[in-house]
Design a protein around this motif. Structure first.
Motif, PDB file in Angstrom:
ATOM      1  N   LEU A 210       0.826  -1.201   0.000  1.00  0.00           N
ATOM      2  CA  LEU A 210       0.000   0.000   0.000  1.00  0.00           C
ATOM      3  C   LEU A 210       0.864   1.256   0.000  1.00  0.00           C
ATOM      4  CD1 LEU A 210      -2.689  -1.217   2.542  1.00  0.00           C
ATOM      5  CD2 LEU A 210      -3.114  -0.622   0.148  1.00  0.00           C
ATOM      6  N   ASP A 211       1.938   1.239   0.766  1.00  0.00           N
ATOM      7  CA  ASP A 211       2.849   2.397   0.793  1.00  0.00           C
ATOM      8  C   ASP A 211       3.446   2.650  -0.586  1.00  0.00           C
ATOM      9  OD1 ASP A 211       2.364   2.809   3.456  1.00  0.00           O
ATOM     10  OD2 ASP A 211       4.241   1.887   4.155  1.00  0.00           O
ATOM     11  N   ARG A 214       0.593   3.868  -3.104  1.00  0.00           N
ATOM     12  CA  ARG A 214       0.189   5.257  -2.850  1.00  0.00           C
ATOM     13  C   ARG A 214       1.275   6.229  -3.297  1.00  0.00           C
ATOM     14  NH1 ARG A 214      -1.845   3.353   3.046  1.00  0.00           N
ATOM     15  NH2 ARG A 214      -4.012   2.833   2.522  1.00  0.00           N
ATOM     16  N   LEU A 219      -2.616   4.828  -7.707  1.00  0.00           N
ATOM     17  CA  LEU A 219      -3.497   3.835  -7.087  1.00  0.00           C
ATOM     18  C   LEU A 219      -4.958   4.267  -7.193  1.00  0.00           C
ATOM     19  CD1 LEU A 219      -3.660   1.221  -5.337  1.00  0.00           C
ATOM     20  CD2 LEU A 219      -3.617   2.723  -3.329  1.00  0.00           C
TER      21      LEU A 219
END
Length: 255
Positions: A210-211, A214, A219
Motif C-alpha cells: 500500500l505504501d 500510494r 493507485l
C-alpha cells in the motif's frame, strides 16, 4: 463508475467459498485449481477494465507477468482479450503441455524485473501471485507501470506473508519463521519446498504494498482478492490486515 463496482457484485460469499475449495487441489489436480483461478482472474481484470474505462475488455492487450503454463492464456483469450505471457522459468511455461491441446496467446521468456517491452506498450499489465516470489517486488511493480499505457491498468495481486496462505506449501508453519518452516518442510519431505523462503519466497506485507502504490500516485483501488465485498474494509485496518487480507490486489492507472 468506481473501478471496483462491477467486480464487487461478483465478490460474493459463495464465490469465496468456491475458490477456497479449489485451493486443496493445487498439488493433486492442478488443472482443476489453476483453471478455476484463471477464469476468475480473467473476470476480475475484465470487470476492473470496464469499471475504470466504461468500455468492454474485448481486444484489450494484457501482459501477464509470471503467467505460467497456459491456464491464464486460455481464460483471457476465451474472454476476448489479447494475451501475452511473460515467464522466466521454462519449466513453468511447459508444465501444462500434457493437459492442453489448445495453447493460446503468445509467450516470452523474460524476467518481470526487466520487462523487454517499450514504455506504454500494453493496455493491462497483470501480475498474479508473483510479487512474493521476487526479492524486489516494487521493482516489479515499477516495471509493470512503465509498460502500461496512460489510461490503462496495472493490476498487482500478491499473497500477504502473515496471512494463512503466506507459507504456500509449508502451511501454517511459516508463523514459526520462514527459514525454520522451510527447514522443517525439508526434513519432513526430503527436499526443499518449491517456494523456499529467502530464494523463491519472501515476506511481503500489505503495508509495504500500500505504501508503494500510494507513492506512485496511480493507485485507484486496493482490496482483498478472495474476500466477499463486505470484508473489503479489512484493508483499512493496520495490523489486522496483515493476517486477514490473505491476498491483496493493487489496481493502478498510470496517467
Amino acid at each position: 463508475m468506481v473501478a471496483t463496482d462491477l467486480f464487487a457484485r461478483r465478490a460474493t460469499l459463495s464465490r469465496s467459498v468456491r475458490l477456497l475449495g479449489q485451493f486443496r487441489f493445487e498439488q493433486t489436480d492442478p488443472d482443476r485449481f489453476y483453471g478455476a483461478l484463471a477464469a476468475d482472474t480473467a473476470a476480475l481484470v475484465g470487470d476492473l477494465w470496464t469499471g475504470t474505462t466504461g468500455t468492454t475488455p474485448a481486444g484489450v492487450r494484457v501482459l501477464d507477468v509470471g503467467g505460467g503454463p497456459g491456464y491464464f492464456a486460455t481464460a483471457f483469450t476465451d474472454a476476448g482479450m489479447r494475451y501475452l505471457g511473460v515467464e522466466p522459468d521454462p519449466r513453468e511455461m511447459h508444465a501444462a503441455a500434457p493437459r492442453t491441446h489448445r495453447l493460446t496467446g503468445s509467450f516470452v521468456r523474460a524476467s518481470g524485473m526487466r520487462l523487454p517491452f517499450a514504455d506504454g506498450s500494453v493496455d493491462v499489465c497483470l501480475s498474479s501471485n508473483v510479487a512474493e516470489h521476487v526479492p524486489e517486488p516494487w521493482r516489479l511493480g515499477e516495471e509493470m507501470l512503465r509498460v502500461t499505457r496512460p489510461g490503462g491498468l496495472a493490476i498487482l495481486s500478491y499473497t500477504v506473508w502473515l496471512g494463512p496462505f503466506g507459507g504456500h506449501e509449508m502451511g501454517l508453519t511459516h508463523y514459526l519463521g520462514g527459514r525454520r518452516a522451510a527447514d522443517r518442510y525439508t526434513r519432513r519431505h526430503g527436499h526443499r519446498p518449491k517456494n523456499d523462503y529467502g530464494s523463491s519466497l519472501f515476506a511481503v506485507s500489505a503495508a509495504a504494498g500500500l505504501d508503494w502504490a500510494r507513492g506512485t500516485g496511480a493507485l485507484v483501488a486496493a482490496f482483498p482478492r478472495y474476500h466477499p465485498r463486505w470484508a473489503w474494509g479489512l484493508v483499512k485496518l493496520p495490523g489486522l490486515r496483515e493476517f486477514a487480507v490473505s491476498n491483496l490486489v493493487l489496481v493502478l492507472r498510470p496517467s
